[in-house]
Scaffold this motif. Structure first.
Motif, PDB file in Angstrom:
ATOM      1  N   ALA A   1      -2.811   9.708 -12.307  1.00 39.16           N
ATOM      2  CA  ALA A   1      -1.723   8.439 -12.216  1.00 39.16           C
ATOM      3  C   ALA A   1      -2.229   7.450 -13.273  1.00 39.16           C
ATOM      4  O   ALA A   1      -1.338   6.864 -14.012  1.00 39.16           O
ATOM      5  N   ASP A   2      -3.710   7.240 -13.370  1.00 43.25           N
ATOM      6  CA  ASP A   2      -3.922   6.318 -14.594  1.00 43.25           C
ATOM      7  C   ASP A   2      -3.742   6.589 -15.883  1.00 43.25           C
ATOM      8  O   ASP A   2      -3.119   6.155 -16.638  1.00 43.25           O
TER       9      ASP A   2
ATOM     10  N   ARG B   1       4.547   3.597  -9.755  1.00 41.84           N
ATOM     11  CA  ARG B   1       3.063   3.513  -9.307  1.00 41.84           C
ATOM     12  C   ARG B   1       2.826   4.080  -7.874  1.00 41.84           C
ATOM     13  O   ARG B   1       1.984   5.026  -7.846  1.00 41.84           O
ATOM     14  N   ALA B   2       3.543   3.672  -6.964  1.00 39.57           N
ATOM     15  CA  ALA B   2       3.260   4.281  -5.558  1.00 39.57           C
ATOM     16  C   ALA B   2       3.688   5.564  -5.566  1.00 39.57           C
ATOM     17  O   ALA B   2       2.891   6.622  -4.796  1.00 39.57           O
TER      18      ALA B   2
ATOM     19  N   TYR C   1       0.953  12.446  -7.634  1.00 39.33           N
ATOM     20  CA  TYR C   1       0.034  12.848  -8.700  1.00 39.33           C
ATOM     21  C   TYR C   1      -1.216  11.900  -8.842  1.00 39.33           C
ATOM     22  O   TYR C   1      -1.379  11.346  -9.913  1.00 39.33           O
ATOM     23  N   PRO C   2      -1.912  11.947  -7.966  1.00 36.28           N
ATOM     24  CA  PRO C   2      -3.196  11.085  -7.783  1.00 36.28           C
ATOM     25  C   PRO C   2      -4.261  11.291  -8.823  1.00 36.28           C
ATOM     26  O   PRO C   2      -5.016  10.339  -9.560  1.00 36.28           O
ATOM     27  N   ASP C   3      -3.933  12.450  -9.302  1.00 37.27           N
ATOM     28  CA  ASP C   3      -5.144  13.124 -10.353  1.00 37.27           C
ATOM     29  C   ASP C   3      -4.907  12.684 -11.809  1.00 37.27           C
ATOM     30  O   ASP C   3      -5.632  12.523 -12.572  1.00 37.27           O
TER      31      ASP C   3
ATOM     32  N   LYS D   1       0.656  -1.033  -0.021  1.00 39.25           N
ATOM     33  CA  LYS D   1       0.011   0.060  -0.026  1.00 39.25           C
ATOM     34  C   LYS D   1       0.892   1.303   0.059  1.00 39.25           C
ATOM     35  O   LYS D   1       1.821   1.392   0.742  1.00 39.25           O
ATOM     36  N   PRO D   2       0.814   2.304  -0.936  1.00 37.40           N
ATOM     37  CA  PRO D   2       1.309   3.303  -0.913  1.00 37.40           C
ATOM     38  C   PRO D   2       1.642   3.997   0.337  1.00 37.40           C
ATOM     39  O   PRO D   2       0.477   4.159   0.966  1.00 37.40           O
TER      40      PRO D   2
ATOM     41  N   THR E   1       0.797   7.769  -7.014  1.00 37.50           N
ATOM     42  CA  THR E   1      -0.139   7.884  -6.263  1.00 37.50           C
ATOM     43  C   THR E   1      -0.085   8.732  -5.119  1.00 37.50           C
ATOM     44  O   THR E   1      -1.007   9.492  -4.532  1.00 37.50           O
TER      45      THR E   1
END
Length: 362
Positions: free
Chosen positions: A291-292, A280-281, A287-289, A5-6, A284
């Protein structure tokens, strides 16, 4: 092993996690509710993460490769691990061979090779040694912060300057200027070339992306000083990260041209082995906005995968995004006259060092 978990970002560090290596069979440790898992509530916060350096005594110091994707077949790494903490560093998985994490361990549990110059001298003195440009900074940065105290890179460059051996340096540190006396001397005989990496001009992006590397403006200033000293120097826009740094391509090119860089190169970000989950962590955490979006673009460049390990394509990428970035880099390089060839590095001036205290007669 720690949970995947990040975690919240750690000030001054690149990796937000310390994921254990996935190729060594080490069991993962996961909090199970035992009272020891909540020791922070009893004993307070853990002490700050400190950088440690372990002395390593290898038997040889020159690493060789047969990759068709890079322009040299040998290199030296004075250190293992890198305190710069660049989250994207493709060398992070090498720490797994020590059963250490490619995450925080890679940037805080370092190894130094103080015998590097001695080992190099011995290898160069061998009768069957065939000279060719030797690279420093290909796996971890030879001018990372601990070089200030250890001076191992300097000792290696001293041997190369003494023997007139060709050298290629890649770094993202202005600490390379400490050795400008040696590099300027070698440059007069066309024995050296330097590439200074500039990933972003934005200090906020740089602070999270490569937290212990010098400010981008200091790297540009280093290009100027190297050029003024006669050392052929190029800017390396590496890596270019889609939707994070790719919007800065033209600005970095312009700034590097103003600093005097004679050439520009680039590499699209690569995410081999354990680098992908670490990145990826990091996305998250910072830049969670987007990330995808970032990972979708990365996978489009890498043929639907997080990483393309294949020769000939791993450095270039594929698809529309890779082609667009390639076109932008070439156009900006032409505009700023940084599409010139690097001056040929000579290999014909090499003079082997003494072997076992005896000078060579022929």
């Amino acid at each position: 092993m720690e949970s995947t978990k990040p975690l919240p970002p750690i000030a001054g560090r690149g990796a937000p996690t310390n994921l254990r290596p996935t190729r060594t069979g080490a069991a993962e440790r996961v909090a199970d509710g035992d009272w020891l898992d909540a020791a922070v509530d009893v004993d307070g916060d853990a002490p700050p993460l400190r950088t440690t350096v372990t002395v390593e005594h290898p038997k040889t110091i020159i690493s060789r490769n047969t990759s068709p994707d890079i322009g040299f077949d040998r290199s030296i790494n004075p250190y293992r691990g890198c305190e710069h903490g660049c989250i994207y560093c493709f060398a992070r998985p090498t720490h797994a061979f020590h059963d250490l994490s490619p995450g925080l361990d890679f940037e805080s549990k370092l190894f130094a090779k103080p015998d590097a110059a001695k080992l190099l001298r011995a290898e160069l003195a061998k009768r069957n040694y065939a000279v060719a440009p030797l690279a420093i900074g290909t796996n971890t940065d030879g001018y990372q912060p601990i070089e200030r105290e250890w001076g191992i890179t300097r000792s290696v460059v001293e041997v190369l300057a003494e023997t007139r051996h060709p050298l290629i340096i890649t770094t993202k540190s202005d600490r390379v200027l400490r050795d400008i006396d040696l590099l300027a001397d070698m440059a007069r005989d066309n024995l050296v070339g330097v590439a200074v990496s500039v990933t972003s001009l934005d200090p906020e992006i740089a602070r999270t992306l490569e937290p212990r590397a010098p400010h981008p403006r200091r790297r540009l200033a280093a290009i100027r000083q190297l050029i003024d000293a006669g050392v052929p120097t190029q800017v390396n826009i590496s890596p270019i990260i889609p939707a994070i740094t790719d919007h800065e391509i033209e600005a970095i090119m312009a700034a590097a041209a103003e600093a005097g860089a004679i050439r520009a190169s680039y590499i699209l970000m690569r995410l081999p082995y354990e680098v992908a989950p670490l990145f990826r962590a990091w996305l998250t955490a910072h830049y969670p906005d987007r990330a995808d979006k970032v990972m979708h673009m990365v996978q489009d460049i890498r043929g639907g995968r997080d990483n393309d390990p294949d020769f000939f394509t791993r450095m270039k990428g594929q698809g529309v995004w890779a082609q667009l970035i390639r076109t932008r880099v070439k156009r900006a390089a032409r505009e700023h006259r940084m599409d010139r060839k690097f001056p040929p590095i000579r290999s014909d001036l090499f003079k082997p060092p003494e072997r076992d205290g005896q000078m060579e007669l022929f």
